[in-house]
Design a protein around this motif. Structure first.
Motif, PDB file in Angstrom:
ATOM      1  N   TRP A  26      55.566  44.684  42.712  1.00 57.72           N
ATOM      2  CA  TRP A  26      55.140  43.398  43.267  1.00 57.72           C
ATOM      3  C   TRP A  26      56.121  42.339  42.813  1.00 57.72           C
ATOM      4  O   TRP A  26      56.908  42.548  41.879  1.00 57.72           O
ATOM      5  CB  TRP A  26      53.713  43.050  42.850  1.00 57.72           C
ATOM      6  CG  TRP A  26      53.518  43.081  41.368  1.00 57.72           C
ATOM      7  CD1 TRP A  26      53.680  42.047  40.500  1.00 57.72           C
ATOM      8  CD2 TRP A  26      53.154  44.225  40.576  1.00 57.72           C
ATOM      9  NE1 TRP A  26      53.433  42.474  39.209  1.00 57.72           N
ATOM     10  CE2 TRP A  26      53.101  43.802  39.228  1.00 57.72           C
ATOM     11  CE3 TRP A  26      52.846  45.550  40.862  1.00 57.72           C
ATOM     12  CZ2 TRP A  26      52.779  44.655  38.187  1.00 57.72           C
ATOM     13  CZ3 TRP A  26      52.530  46.395  39.832  1.00 57.72           C
ATOM     14  CH2 TRP A  26      52.493  45.956  38.512  1.00 57.72           C
ATOM     15  N   ASN A  59      50.301  55.267  40.118  1.00 57.72           N
ATOM     16  CA  ASN A  59      50.631  53.973  40.700  1.00 57.72           C
ATOM     17  C   ASN A  59      52.096  53.666  40.473  1.00 57.72           C
ATOM     18  O   ASN A  59      52.502  53.371  39.350  1.00 57.72           O
ATOM     19  CB  ASN A  59      49.746  52.891  40.088  1.00 57.72           C
ATOM     20  CG  ASN A  59      49.978  51.537  40.693  1.00 57.72           C
ATOM     21  OD1 ASN A  59      51.029  51.257  41.276  1.00 57.72           O
ATOM     22  ND2 ASN A  59      49.002  50.674  40.564  1.00 57.72           N
ATOM     23  N   SER A 113      50.540  41.580  44.340  1.00 54.58           N
ATOM     24  CA  SER A 113      50.365  41.190  42.944  1.00 54.58           C
ATOM     25  C   SER A 113      49.931  42.386  42.103  1.00 54.58           C
ATOM     26  O   SER A 113      49.559  43.434  42.632  1.00 54.58           O
ATOM     27  CB  SER A 113      49.299  40.098  42.834  1.00 54.58           C
ATOM     28  OG  SER A 113      48.030  40.605  43.186  1.00 54.58           O
ATOM     29  N   GLN A 114      49.946  42.177  40.801  1.00 56.49           N
ATOM     30  CA  GLN A 114      49.496  43.230  39.898  1.00 56.49           C
ATOM     31  C   GLN A 114      48.012  43.520  40.119  1.00 56.49           C
ATOM     32  O   GLN A 114      47.587  44.672  40.066  1.00 56.49           O
ATOM     33  CB  GLN A 114      49.744  42.832  38.449  1.00 56.49           C
ATOM     34  CG  GLN A 114      49.308  43.899  37.460  1.00 56.49           C
ATOM     35  CD  GLN A 114      49.585  43.519  36.017  1.00 56.49           C
ATOM     36  OE1 GLN A 114      50.107  42.441  35.733  1.00 56.49           O
ATOM     37  NE2 GLN A 114      49.242  44.402  35.111  1.00 56.49           N
ATOM     38  N   GLN A 115      47.225  42.492  40.396  1.00 54.06           N
ATOM     39  CA  GLN A 115      45.796  42.682  40.634  1.00 54.06           C
ATOM     40  C   GLN A 115      45.563  43.534  41.883  1.00 54.06           C
ATOM     41  O   GLN A 115      44.680  44.393  41.899  1.00 54.06           O
ATOM     42  CB  GLN A 115      45.078  41.324  40.780  1.00 54.06           C
ATOM     43  CG  GLN A 115      45.000  40.534  39.498  1.00 54.06           C
ATOM     44  CD  GLN A 115      46.320  39.826  39.136  1.00 54.06           C
ATOM     45  OE1 GLN A 115      47.201  39.642  39.976  1.00 54.06           O
ATOM     46  NE2 GLN A 115      46.455  39.472  37.873  1.00 54.06           N
ATOM     47  N   GLU A 116      46.368  43.296  42.936  1.00 55.48           N
ATOM     48  CA  GLU A 116      46.251  44.117  44.147  1.00 55.48           C
ATOM     49  C   GLU A 116      46.635  45.562  43.854  1.00 55.48           C
ATOM     50  O   GLU A 116      46.017  46.492  44.379  1.00 55.48           O
ATOM     51  CB  GLU A 116      47.128  43.573  45.272  1.00 55.48           C
ATOM     52  CG  GLU A 116      46.521  42.448  46.054  1.00 55.48           C
ATOM     53  CD  GLU A 116      47.340  42.125  47.286  1.00 55.48           C
ATOM     54  OE1 GLU A 116      47.359  42.936  48.224  1.00 55.48           O
ATOM     55  OE2 GLU A 116      47.972  41.049  47.288  1.00 55.48           O
ATOM     56  N   GLU A 127      46.319  47.126  40.986  1.00 53.03           N
ATOM     57  CA  GLU A 127      45.205  47.727  40.244  1.00 53.03           C
ATOM     58  C   GLU A 127      44.031  48.033  41.167  1.00 53.03           C
ATOM     59  O   GLU A 127      43.393  49.081  41.043  1.00 53.03           O
ATOM     60  CB  GLU A 127      44.776  46.778  39.116  1.00 53.03           C
ATOM     61  CG  GLU A 127      45.808  46.671  38.014  1.00 53.03           C
ATOM     62  CD  GLU A 127      45.543  45.535  37.045  1.00 53.03           C
ATOM     63  OE1 GLU A 127      44.549  44.784  37.228  1.00 53.03           O
ATOM     64  OE2 GLU A 127      46.338  45.386  36.098  1.00 53.03           O
ATOM     65  N   ARG A 128      43.762  47.141  42.114  1.00 57.03           N
ATOM     66  CA  ARG A 128      42.670  47.369  43.073  1.00 57.03           C
ATOM     67  C   ARG A 128      43.004  48.562  43.979  1.00 57.03           C
ATOM     68  O   ARG A 128      42.145  49.376  44.268  1.00 57.03           O
ATOM     69  CB  ARG A 128      42.445  46.097  43.905  1.00 57.03           C
ATOM     70  CG  ARG A 128      41.397  46.229  44.949  1.00 57.03           C
ATOM     71  CD  ARG A 128      39.996  46.259  44.367  1.00 57.03           C
ATOM     72  NE  ARG A 128      39.057  46.332  45.470  1.00 57.03           N
ATOM     73  CZ  ARG A 128      38.121  47.252  45.595  1.00 57.03           C
ATOM     74  NH1 ARG A 128      37.941  48.150  44.665  1.00 57.03           N
ATOM     75  NH2 ARG A 128      37.332  47.273  46.638  1.00 57.03           N
ATOM     76  N   THR A 146      44.819  51.119  43.227  1.00 55.34           N
ATOM     77  CA  THR A 146      44.633  52.314  42.412  1.00 55.34           C
ATOM     78  C   THR A 146      43.154  52.681  42.326  1.00 55.34           C
ATOM     79  O   THR A 146      42.786  53.849  42.457  1.00 55.34           O
ATOM     80  CB  THR A 146      45.210  52.092  40.997  1.00 55.34           C
ATOM     81  OG1 THR A 146      46.598  51.792  41.111  1.00 55.34           O
ATOM     82  CG2 THR A 146      45.034  53.317  40.129  1.00 55.34           C
ATOM     83  N   ASP A 167      40.576  43.065  50.222  1.00 53.76           N
ATOM     84  CA  ASP A 167      41.279  42.362  49.152  1.00 53.76           C
ATOM     85  C   ASP A 167      42.632  42.985  48.796  1.00 53.76           C
ATOM     86  O   ASP A 167      43.233  42.620  47.792  1.00 53.76           O
ATOM     87  CB  ASP A 167      40.398  42.284  47.907  1.00 53.76           C
ATOM     88  CG  ASP A 167      39.876  43.634  47.452  1.00 53.76           C
ATOM     89  OD1 ASP A 167      40.011  44.617  48.203  1.00 53.76           O
ATOM     90  OD2 ASP A 167      39.322  43.705  46.342  1.00 53.76           O
ATOM     91  N   VAL A 168      43.116  43.907  49.633  1.00 57.43           N
ATOM     92  CA  VAL A 168      44.403  44.559  49.383  1.00 57.43           C
ATOM     93  C   VAL A 168      45.207  44.568  50.678  1.00 57.43           C
ATOM     94  O   VAL A 168      44.721  45.026  51.717  1.00 57.43           O
ATOM     95  CB  VAL A 168      44.205  46.019  48.891  1.00 57.43           C
ATOM     96  CG1 VAL A 168      45.534  46.738  48.777  1.00 57.43           C
ATOM     97  CG2 VAL A 168      43.468  46.040  47.571  1.00 57.43           C
TER      98      VAL A 168
END
Length: 87
Positions: A86, A82, A60-63, A65-66, A68, A37-38
């Motif tokens: 993005w 981090n 993306s920001q979600q990627e 965070e993932r 990290t 997913d990254v």
């Protein structure tokens, strides 16, 4: 990423503080590369002691965070800085 073997034989020297930064960088880079997913193809992993610094760009920001969370889950990593960007 270049992996350089330790320069000692047998028991580690007293001043040697494992894990070696190259080993830790490689472990985090491997964990990021196998995460489905990254997309970490533009992520740079740097190690300062047991602190990991993630820099570069990601989708993306979600990627971010993932990424990290993945880096923090690697054994011997104490903290993750981090610095990913993005669009």
């Amino acid at each position: 990423m270049v992996f350089k073997e330790g320069t000692y034989k047998g028991e580690p020297p007293e001043h040697f503080e494992a894990p070696h930064p190259a080993w830790l960088e490689q472990a985090v880079a491997d964990a990021l590369s196998i995460a489905g997913d990254v997309d970490a193809s533009d992520v740079t992993v740097t190690c300062k002691g047991t602190r990991i610094i993630l820099s570069g760009s990601i989708g993306s920001q979600q990627e971010a965070e993932r990424a990290t969370a993945i880096a923090a889950s690697v054994a011997s990593v104490d903290s993750v800085d981090n610095r990913l960007s993005w669009l």
